[in-house]
Design an enzyme around this catalytic site. Structure first.
Site, PDB file in Angstrom:
ATOM      1  N   CYS A   1      10.540  -5.712  -7.021  1.00 16.52           N
ATOM      2  CA  CYS A   1      11.333  -6.281  -8.106  1.00 16.52           C
ATOM      3  C   CYS A   1      12.199  -5.169  -8.708  1.00 16.52           C
ATOM      4  O   CYS A   1      12.004  -3.974  -8.399  1.00 16.52           O
ATOM      5  CB  CYS A   1      10.415  -6.882  -9.171  1.00 16.52           C
ATOM      6  SG  CYS A   1       9.553  -5.650 -10.171  1.00 16.52           S
TER       7      CYS A   1
ATOM      8  N   GLU B   1       0.834  -1.217   0.000  1.00 21.22           N
ATOM      9  CA  GLU B   1       0.000   0.000   0.000  1.00 21.22           C
ATOM     10  C   GLU B   1       0.864   1.261   0.000  1.00 21.22           C
ATOM     11  O   GLU B   1       0.524   2.243  -0.663  1.00 21.22           O
ATOM     12  CB  GLU B   1      -0.962  -0.001   1.192  1.00 21.22           C
ATOM     13  CG  GLU B   1      -1.965  -1.156   1.217  1.00 21.22           C
ATOM     14  CD  GLU B   1      -2.738  -1.357  -0.073  1.00 21.22           C
ATOM     15  OE1 GLU B   1      -2.915  -0.387  -0.843  1.00 21.22           O
ATOM     16  OE2 GLU B   1      -3.161  -2.497  -0.335  1.00 21.22           O
TER      17      GLU B   1
ATOM     18  N   HIS C   1       0.253  -1.932  -9.818  1.00 20.84           N
ATOM     19  CA  HIS C   1       0.424  -3.373  -9.629  1.00 20.84           C
ATOM     20  C   HIS C   1       1.455  -3.922 -10.604  1.00 20.84           C
ATOM     21  O   HIS C   1       1.620  -3.409 -11.708  1.00 20.84           O
ATOM     22  CB  HIS C   1      -0.919  -4.090  -9.779  1.00 20.84           C
ATOM     23  CG  HIS C   1      -1.801  -3.865  -8.593  1.00 20.84           C
ATOM     24  ND1 HIS C   1      -3.163  -3.922  -8.645  1.00 20.84           N
ATOM     25  CD2 HIS C   1      -1.485  -3.578  -7.299  1.00 20.84           C
ATOM     26  CE1 HIS C   1      -3.653  -3.673  -7.433  1.00 20.84           C
ATOM     27  NE2 HIS C   1      -2.652  -3.452  -6.610  1.00 20.84           N
ATOM     28  N   CYS C   2       2.114  -4.983 -10.165  1.00 19.19           N
ATOM     29  CA  CYS C   2       3.214  -5.585 -10.922  1.00 19.19           C
ATOM     30  C   CYS C   2       2.850  -7.035 -11.243  1.00 19.19           C
ATOM     31  O   CYS C   2       2.204  -7.702 -10.444  1.00 19.19           O
ATOM     32  CB  CYS C   2       4.467  -5.527 -10.062  1.00 19.19           C
ATOM     33  SG  CYS C   2       5.929  -6.270 -10.808  1.00 19.19           S
TER      34      CYS C   2
HETATM   35 ZN   LIG Z   1      -2.607  -2.800  -4.760  1.00 18.51          ZN
HETATM   36 ZN   LIG Z   2       7.432  -5.207  -9.366  1.00 23.20          ZN
END
Ligand SMILES: [Zn+2]
Ligand SMILES: [Zn+2]
Length: 176
Positions: free
Chosen positions: A167, A133, A142-143
């Site tokens: 990452c 968050e 988002h990833c």
């Molecule tokens: Zn999220």
């Molecule tokens: Zn990421």
């Protein structure tokens, strides 16, 4: 980019959890983490039909706190089950414009794949969801990398698999 953030327990939250969340935010983003004053459990956000707490209402309230002198990002932690109208539940929510976020801990206590949420696992889940968050508050989306803390957790398996750090590409995005 802010250099500090504030953690605010909403009602009673175990001290070890607050400490682990603070450490996680510091490690992931290099932010100095301050402890805000404990607030009351957010009964104003409780929905009697769903027996859950409306996270958007909590974010609004937290944004007022932050409005204090310095406009620091604020993250609330509470032993509650969060929802928004179009989702059955959320582990957490963030509003980047309001610079406020909240994590609901209730679901993080649940057992998953036969493994009970022992204290260490619970702390780790709280850490990764809170770091996630705060990542939103700092502008990350988002990833797709399931190991990255910015992966969107839909289950506790997701939460247990990912993080606690960013990452390489999210890290690059944040320092860019
Ligand atoms: Zn999220
Ligand atoms: Zn990421």
């Amino acid at each position: 980019m802010p250099t500090r953030t504030v953690i605010v327990p909403l009602g009673t939250v175990a001290r070890e959890i607050v400490q682990q969340v603070a450490l996680g935010i510091k490690e992931a983003f290099g932010l100095t983490v301050e402890r805000g004053p404990i607030q009351q459990k957010p009964t104003y956000a409780f929905n009697k039909d769903r027996h859950q707490y409306h996270s958007t209402a909590i974010l609004r309230r937290l944004a007022q706190l932050k409005a204090g002198a310095e406009n620091l990002p604020v993250i609330g932690l509470a032993e509650i089950d969060l929802f928004v109208p179009d989702a059955p539940f959320l582990y957490g929510e963030a509003d980047r414009d309001a610079l406020s976020a909240v994590v609901g801990l209730t679901r993080l206590h649940e057992e998953h794949a036969g493994r009970t949420a022992d204290p260490e696992r619970l702390k780790r889940r709280a850490q990764v969801e809170a770091v996630h968050e705060v990542g939103h508050l700092l502008g990350l989306s988002h990833c797709d990398d399931v190991r990255c803390v910015m992966f969107f957790s839909q289950t506790l398996a997701d939460s247990d698999r990912k993080g606690p750090g960013l990452c390489a590409s999210c890290r690059a995005a944040i320092t860019a």
